[in-house]
Structures are given as structure tokens and as C-alpha cells.
Motif scaffolding. Sequence first.
Motif, PDB file in Angstrom:
ATOM      1  N   ALA A   1      -1.843  -2.524   7.911  1.00 31.25           N
ATOM      2  CA  ALA A   1      -2.422  -1.410   8.666  1.00 31.25           C
ATOM      3  C   ALA A   1      -3.446  -0.671   7.814  1.00 31.25           C
ATOM      4  O   ALA A   1      -3.157  -0.320   6.666  1.00 31.25           O
ATOM      5  N   PRO A   2      -4.663  -0.424   8.334  1.00 34.01           N
ATOM      6  CA  PRO A   2      -5.684   0.280   7.548  1.00 34.01           C
ATOM      7  C   PRO A   2      -5.223   1.641   7.049  1.00 34.01           C
ATOM      8  O   PRO A   2      -5.639   2.082   5.976  1.00 34.01           O
ATOM      9  N   ALA A   3      -4.356   2.304   7.810  1.00 41.63           N
ATOM     10  CA  ALA A   3      -3.898   3.641   7.417  1.00 41.63           C
ATOM     11  C   ALA A   3      -3.123   3.602   6.107  1.00 41.63           C
ATOM     12  O   ALA A   3      -3.095   4.598   5.367  1.00 41.63           O
ATOM     13  N   ARG A   4      -2.489   2.492   5.783  1.00 43.54           N
ATOM     14  CA  ARG A   4      -1.767   2.385   4.510  1.00 43.54           C
ATOM     15  C   ARG A   4      -2.737   2.547   3.329  1.00 43.54           C
ATOM     16  O   ARG A   4      -2.479   3.302   2.394  1.00 43.54           O
ATOM     17  N   ALA A   5      -3.858   1.824   3.387  1.00 43.47           N
ATOM     18  CA  ALA A   5      -4.837   1.908   2.312  1.00 43.47           C
ATOM     19  C   ALA A   5      -5.476   3.293   2.268  1.00 43.47           C
ATOM     20  O   ALA A   5      -5.722   3.837   1.179  1.00 43.47           O
ATOM     21  N   ASP A   6      -5.740   3.863   3.436  1.00 41.46           N
ATOM     22  CA  ASP A   6      -6.331   5.211   3.478  1.00 41.46           C
ATOM     23  C   ASP A   6      -5.407   6.239   2.831  1.00 41.46           C
ATOM     24  O   ASP A   6      -5.843   7.090   2.053  1.00 41.46           O
ATOM     25  N   LEU A   7      -4.122   6.146   3.171  1.00 38.81           N
ATOM     26  CA  LEU A   7      -3.162   7.089   2.616  1.00 38.81           C
ATOM     27  C   LEU A   7      -2.988   6.881   1.116  1.00 38.81           C
ATOM     28  O   LEU A   7      -2.877   7.845   0.352  1.00 38.81           O
ATOM     29  N   ALA A   8      -2.996   5.626   0.689  1.00 38.83           N
ATOM     30  CA  ALA A   8      -2.863   5.335  -0.747  1.00 38.83           C
ATOM     31  C   ALA A   8      -4.039   5.907  -1.528  1.00 38.83           C
ATOM     32  O   ALA A   8      -3.867   6.470  -2.620  1.00 38.83           O
ATOM     33  N   GLU A   9      -5.238   5.801  -0.967  1.00 43.43           N
ATOM     34  CA  GLU A   9      -6.421   6.344  -1.648  1.00 43.43           C
ATOM     35  C   GLU A   9      -6.334   7.862  -1.752  1.00 43.43           C
ATOM     36  O   GLU A   9      -6.646   8.438  -2.797  1.00 43.43           O
ATOM     37  N   THR A  10      -5.900   8.503  -0.669  1.00 42.72           N
ATOM     38  CA  THR A  10      -5.753   9.962  -0.699  1.00 42.72           C
ATOM     39  C   THR A  10      -4.677  10.378  -1.689  1.00 42.72           C
ATOM     40  O   THR A  10      -4.843  11.353  -2.440  1.00 42.72           O
ATOM     41  N   LEU A  11      -3.578   9.644  -1.705  1.00 43.66           N
ATOM     42  CA  LEU A  11      -2.496   9.951  -2.632  1.00 43.66           C
ATOM     43  C   LEU A  11      -2.963   9.818  -4.078  1.00 43.66           C
ATOM     44  O   LEU A  11      -2.604  10.636  -4.943  1.00 43.66           O
ATOM     45  N   ALA A  12      -3.775   8.804  -4.344  1.00 46.21           N
ATOM     46  CA  ALA A  12      -4.294   8.617  -5.700  1.00 46.21           C
ATOM     47  C   ALA A  12      -5.155   9.806  -6.114  1.00 46.21           C
ATOM     48  O   ALA A  12      -5.059  10.286  -7.250  1.00 46.21           O
ATOM     49  N   THR A  13      -5.983  10.292  -5.208  1.00 47.22           N
ATOM     50  CA  THR A  13      -6.833  11.452  -5.511  1.00 47.22           C
ATOM     51  C   THR A  13      -5.993  12.698  -5.756  1.00 47.22           C
ATOM     52  O   THR A  13      -6.242  13.459  -6.703  1.00 47.22           O
ATOM     53  N   LEU A  14      -4.989  12.926  -4.917  1.00 48.57           N
ATOM     54  CA  LEU A  14      -4.124  14.100  -5.072  1.00 48.57           C
ATOM     55  C   LEU A  14      -3.385  14.071  -6.407  1.00 48.57           C
ATOM     56  O   LEU A  14      -3.250  15.094  -7.082  1.00 48.57           O
TER      57      LEU A  14
END
Length: 206
Positions: free
Chosen positions: A120-133
Motif C-alpha cells: 500500500a502506498p500509504a505505508r511508504a508515505d507514513l514511513a517517510e513522515t515517521l523518519a522526518t519526525l
Amino acid sequence: MRLAELSRHSGVSVASIKYYIREGLLPPGRLVTATQAEYDEHHLRRLRLIRALIGARGLSVSTTRELLAALSEDPEDIHRVLGLALGAIRLADEPQEDSAELAGVDALVEEMGWQVHGAAPARADLAETLATLRRLGAVEDWRALLPYAELAERTAALDLDQLGGVEDPLELAERAVLLTVLLEPALLALRRMAQEHESARRYSDG
């Protein structure tokens, strides 16, 4: 209905309808004379979905064509129809590189008991946001997102409640796209307003 009526009912110009037919997004109408064709409710529903995918989701004509072809493969699988229309399912799976953040997303999904496709694309999106946070020191790990995940789950239930009573897959997909894409700015605005209210409640002296 004739072409002009189809345009009026759908809100799509005659020129755009002819373009969609040429590009294979919309099937041609039934010829009644050498120069005139008739269109039915199926054309109208498909045209509204095309408008939602291109206008609201911002997809290209070629991607919309591929997505419509994928939708037609099994229109009775409503879960798949919604996943394709909303972009929760990719037309072609793309490999995702393993990372600590993706592992955190997997852990969050498991903790919530969610059924979410591994690609699911949302998994990668959330992982990227989590990395930034994490890089900015805003959160320690994925557990900080659990309260937000619970709110998202409640929002998703409200979203799907709005689709009750819609039986036609094309109409269902169109309404899902419009509700999701057009409501996202409203949800952001509501969050900002709620933050202002909460700040006033906690810190303002009146």
C-alpha cells in the motif's frame, strides 16, 4: 440521451467527452444515425468517475485509462474497487526498501489490527513522515502515532458510512474519491480550528 444532454447532466464539456471517447476512457454511444449516437446511465456514471479521477484526484488520462480497465476486471469486488479508486492499491506493485521506519509502520498496523496490503502506498508515505519526525526529535518511535491512528480509524468509519446505499460500483468509486479528496482540506481546517480552541481553553486568560 444525446451528447449534449450527457454533457449537461455530467458537467463535462462536449469537447472533453469526445476526447475521452477517442482516448478509450469512455465507450462510444450507440449509433442511431450516421452522425448521431445515444448514451445511457452507464455512460453518465463512468463520465462522472472520470471527472472525479482526473479533476479531484489529479490523475493523468493514461493512468485513468489503466485504472478504469483495472476496475472493470472485477467490479463486484467493492473492497478492490475502493482501493483502486482511492489509490490505496497501486496498479502495479512497486518494491519497498526495508527500513526501521517501515518496520515501525508494520508494527503500528499490527497493533491496530488493520488489514492493509503490504505494498500500500500509504505505508511508504507514513514511513517517510515517521523518519522526518524522528530526525527532528518530535517523536521517539511509531507508538507516538497510535492515538492518531485511532482517530483515523474513526474517520475512516465515517467515510465509509457515507457510501451506504450506493450499489453501482462506478458511482461508489466516484463518491468515495470525491468524499476523500474534497474532505481532506476540510479535515485540515477543522484540525486547525480545534487546535485554536484547545489553545484558548488551556492558555488564554479570556
